[in-house]
Write a protein that holds these residues in place. Sequence first.
Motif, PDB file in Angstrom:
ATOM      1  N   GLY A 221       1.197  -1.015   0.263  1.00 25.17           N
ATOM      2  CA  GLY A 221      -0.067  -0.428   0.157  1.00 25.17           C
ATOM      3  C   GLY A 221       0.867   1.124   0.001  1.00 25.17           C
ATOM      4  N   LYS A 222       1.905   0.623   0.739  1.00 25.13           N
ATOM      5  CA  LYS A 222       2.793   1.751  -0.208  1.00 25.13           C
ATOM      6  C   LYS A 222       2.962   2.926  -1.313  1.00 25.13           C
ATOM      7  CE  LYS A 222       6.762   4.458   2.323  1.00 25.13           C
ATOM      8  NZ  LYS A 222       8.017   4.522   3.348  1.00 25.13           N
ATOM      9  N   SER A 223       2.956   4.072  -1.330  1.00 28.22           N
ATOM     10  CA  SER A 223       3.911   3.593  -2.901  1.00 28.22           C
ATOM     11  C   SER A 223       5.442   5.100  -2.851  1.00 28.22           C
ATOM     12  CB  SER A 223       2.740   5.949  -3.021  1.00 28.22           C
ATOM     13  OG  SER A 223       2.068   5.625  -2.665  1.00 28.22           O
ATOM     14  N   PHE A 224       5.761   4.266  -3.921  1.00 30.22           N
ATOM     15  CA  PHE A 224       7.459   5.322  -3.858  1.00 30.22           C
ATOM     16  C   PHE A 224       7.752   5.866  -5.275  1.00 30.22           C
ATOM     17  CE2 PHE A 224       7.247   1.443  -1.110  1.00 30.22           C
ATOM     18  CZ  PHE A 224       8.157   2.088  -0.007  1.00 30.22           C
ATOM     19  N   ALA A 225       8.375   6.197  -4.951  1.00 33.43           N
ATOM     20  CA  ALA A 225       8.987   7.289  -6.513  1.00 33.43           C
ATOM     21  C   ALA A 225      10.327   6.423  -7.102  1.00 33.43           C
ATOM     22  CB  ALA A 225       9.751   8.432  -6.052  1.00 33.43           C
ATOM     23  N   GLN A 226      10.035   6.949  -8.417  1.00 32.86           N
ATOM     24  CA  GLN A 226      11.254   6.653  -9.203  1.00 32.86           C
ATOM     25  C   GLN A 226      12.563   6.699  -8.208  1.00 32.86           C
ATOM     26  OE1 GLN A 226      11.744   7.644 -13.257  1.00 32.86           O
ATOM     27  NE2 GLN A 226      12.152   4.960 -13.857  1.00 32.86           N
ATOM     28  N   LYS A 227      13.631   5.339  -8.353  1.00 35.98           N
ATOM     29  CA  LYS A 227      14.589   5.379  -7.461  1.00 35.98           C
ATOM     30  C   LYS A 227      14.552   5.924  -6.004  1.00 35.98           C
ATOM     31  CE  LYS A 227      17.446   6.924 -11.442  1.00 35.98           C
ATOM     32  NZ  LYS A 227      17.871   7.285 -12.704  1.00 35.98           N
ATOM     33  N   GLU A 228      13.608   6.007  -5.445  1.00 34.96           N
ATOM     34  CA  GLU A 228      13.485   5.646  -3.573  1.00 34.96           C
ATOM     35  C   GLU A 228      12.978   4.123  -3.131  1.00 34.96           C
ATOM     36  OE1 GLU A 228      10.227   7.683  -0.518  1.00 34.96           O
ATOM     37  OE2 GLU A 228       9.962   7.340  -2.238  1.00 34.96           O
ATOM     38  N   VAL A 229      14.227   4.198  -1.944  1.00 39.72           N
ATOM     39  CA  VAL A 229      14.462   3.256  -1.417  1.00 39.72           C
ATOM     40  C   VAL A 229      13.607   2.312  -1.060  1.00 39.72           C
ATOM     41  CG1 VAL A 229      15.815   1.805   0.552  1.00 39.72           C
ATOM     42  CG2 VAL A 229      17.377   3.618  -0.996  1.00 39.72           C
ATOM     43  N   ALA A 230      13.349   1.663  -1.662  1.00 32.17           N
ATOM     44  CA  ALA A 230      12.089   0.619  -1.049  1.00 32.17           C
ATOM     45  C   ALA A 230      12.680  -1.128  -0.380  1.00 32.17           C
ATOM     46  CB  ALA A 230      11.204   0.188  -2.866  1.00 32.17           C
ATOM     47  N   GLY A 231      13.423  -0.726  -0.466  1.00 34.91           N
ATOM     48  CA  GLY A 231      14.292  -2.501   0.588  1.00 34.91           C
ATOM     49  C   GLY A 231      15.262  -2.595   1.054  1.00 34.91           C
ATOM     50  N   VAL A 232      16.128  -3.292   1.553  1.00 28.68           N
ATOM     51  CA  VAL A 232      17.760  -3.247   2.028  1.00 28.68           C
ATOM     52  C   VAL A 232      17.388  -4.837   1.683  1.00 28.68           C
ATOM     53  CG1 VAL A 232      19.049  -3.266   3.729  1.00 28.68           C
ATOM     54  CG2 VAL A 232      17.377  -1.768   3.353  1.00 28.68           C
ATOM     55  N   VAL A 233      18.731  -5.833   0.973  1.00 27.36           N
ATOM     56  CA  VAL A 233      19.064  -6.311   1.173  1.00 27.36           C
ATOM     57  C   VAL A 233      19.815  -6.810   2.007  1.00 27.36           C
ATOM     58  CG1 VAL A 233      20.195  -6.248  -0.986  1.00 27.36           C
ATOM     59  CG2 VAL A 233      19.004  -8.460  -0.199  1.00 27.36           C
ATOM     60  N   GLU A 234      21.130  -7.989   2.517  1.00 23.76           N
ATOM     61  CA  GLU A 234      21.717  -8.328   3.603  1.00 23.76           C
ATOM     62  C   GLU A 234      22.569  -9.418   3.316  1.00 23.76           C
ATOM     63  OE1 GLU A 234      21.101  -7.401   7.671  1.00 23.76           O
ATOM     64  OE2 GLU A 234      20.640  -5.006   7.070  1.00 23.76           O
ATOM     65  N   SER A 235      23.486  -9.359   2.522  1.00 23.30           N
ATOM     66  CA  SER A 235      24.248 -10.759   2.364  1.00 23.30           C
ATOM     67  C   SER A 235      25.766 -10.476   3.867  1.00 23.30           C
ATOM     68  CB  SER A 235      25.042 -10.962   1.850  1.00 23.30           C
ATOM     69  OG  SER A 235      26.006 -10.183   1.327  1.00 23.30           O
ATOM     70  N   VAL A 236      26.181 -11.725   3.873  1.00 20.12           N
ATOM     71  CA  VAL A 236      27.253 -12.078   4.547  1.00 20.12           C
ATOM     72  C   VAL A 236      28.403 -11.124   4.069  1.00 20.12           C
ATOM     73  CG1 VAL A 236      26.971 -14.308   5.097  1.00 20.12           C
ATOM     74  CG2 VAL A 236      28.805 -13.458   3.167  1.00 20.12           C
ATOM     75  N   LYS A 237      28.433 -10.052   2.465  1.00 23.17           N
ATOM     76  CA  LYS A 237      29.450  -9.503   2.776  1.00 23.17           C
ATOM     77  C   LYS A 237      28.794  -7.956   3.028  1.00 23.17           C
ATOM     78  CE  LYS A 237      30.748 -10.989  -1.474  1.00 23.17           C
ATOM     79  NZ  LYS A 237      31.556 -11.456  -2.809  1.00 23.17           N
ATOM     80  N   ALA A 238      27.711  -7.611   2.280  1.00 25.11           N
ATOM     81  CA  ALA A 238      27.626  -6.299   2.143  1.00 25.11           C
ATOM     82  C   ALA A 238      26.136  -6.110   2.825  1.00 25.11           C
ATOM     83  CB  ALA A 238      27.547  -5.552   0.911  1.00 25.11           C
ATOM     84  N   ALA A 239      25.560  -4.724   2.404  1.00 25.62           N
ATOM     85  CA  ALA A 239      24.195  -4.539   2.689  1.00 25.62           C
ATOM     86  C   ALA A 239      24.187  -3.419   1.456  1.00 25.62           C
ATOM     87  CB  ALA A 239      23.362  -4.165   3.627  1.00 25.62           C
ATOM     88  N   ALA A 240      23.268  -4.104   1.415  1.00 28.68           N
ATOM     89  CA  ALA A 240      22.754  -2.817  -0.513  1.00 28.68           C
ATOM     90  C   ALA A 240      20.777  -2.630   0.138  1.00 28.68           C
ATOM     91  CB  ALA A 240      22.843  -3.604  -1.093  1.00 28.68           C
ATOM     92  N   ASP A 241      21.127  -1.094  -0.806  1.00 34.51           N
ATOM     93  CA  ASP A 241      19.176  -0.357  -1.159  1.00 34.51           C
ATOM     94  C   ASP A 241      19.118  -1.566  -2.154  1.00 34.51           C
ATOM     95  OD1 ASP A 241      19.690   1.358   1.017  1.00 34.51           O
ATOM     96  OD2 ASP A 241      20.368   3.336  -0.050  1.00 34.51           O
ATOM     97  N   VAL A 242      17.292  -1.609  -1.870  1.00 37.48           N
ATOM     98  CA  VAL A 242      17.357  -1.724  -3.624  1.00 37.48           C
ATOM     99  C   VAL A 242      15.909  -0.922  -3.770  1.00 37.48           C
ATOM    100  CG1 VAL A 242      14.996  -3.245  -4.532  1.00 37.48           C
ATOM    101  CG2 VAL A 242      16.692  -4.022  -3.060  1.00 37.48           C
ATOM    102  N   TYR A 243      16.149  -0.246  -5.079  1.00 37.92           N
ATOM    103  CA  TYR A 243      15.536   1.520  -5.477  1.00 37.92           C
ATOM    104  C   TYR A 243      14.612   0.849  -5.767  1.00 37.92           C
ATOM    105  CZ  TYR A 243      20.090   3.183  -4.269  1.00 37.92           C
ATOM    106  OH  TYR A 243      21.192   3.190  -3.262  1.00 37.92           O
ATOM    107  N   MET A 244      13.062   1.170  -5.930  1.00 34.28           N
ATOM    108  CA  MET A 244      12.587   1.387  -7.033  1.00 34.28           C
ATOM    109  C   MET A 244      12.666   1.912  -8.344  1.00 34.28           C
ATOM    110  SD  MET A 244       8.871   0.621  -6.473  1.00 34.28           S
ATOM    111  CE  MET A 244       6.990   0.531  -6.776  1.00 34.28           C
ATOM    112  N   PRO A 245      12.510   1.321  -9.560  1.00 37.50           N
ATOM    113  CA  PRO A 245      12.673   0.712 -10.346  1.00 37.50           C
ATOM    114  C   PRO A 245      11.552   2.241 -11.190  1.00 37.50           C
ATOM    115  CG  PRO A 245      12.033  -1.122 -10.205  1.00 37.50           C
ATOM    116  CD  PRO A 245      12.288  -0.630  -9.002  1.00 37.50           C
TER     117      PRO A 245
END
Length: 129
Positions: A49-73
């Motif tokens: 239900g949340k609205s996002f603009a293009q290129k806004e951070v919509a989530g995060v993915v974390e791995s054993v090496k790093a964390a990275a933002d997931v952007y709204m395409p």
Amino acid sequence: MIKYTEDHEWLSVEGGGAATAGAIVTVGITTHAQDALGDVVFVDLPEVGKSFAQKEVAGVVESVKAAADVYMPVSGVITEVNEALRADPSLANSDPLGAGWFFKARLVDATQFDALMDETSYTSFSDNA
């Protein structure tokens, strides 16, 4: 049709239809992204239900090496999140273009989708990244 972003997200129109305003798109991270991250151990998915603009951070993915933002395409409203991915983040590694999808959104502006890279362009881009 699958489109790609410079931030290594992929998206496709549900049902393979045309990218029109109101269409539902499925979003995930690319094979290149999951290779770079390594073993994914946690995902933070957006709220339905949340609205996002293009290129806004919509989530995060974390791995054993790093964390990275997931952007709204593309600009849109989240219609569904992948609860299976939340329960088993390794799906982002084992099937990034299938069962490892992150969320679905209702597309607001089809021109944003059309402006993204096709597979050939993305492959060239990621080979040089």
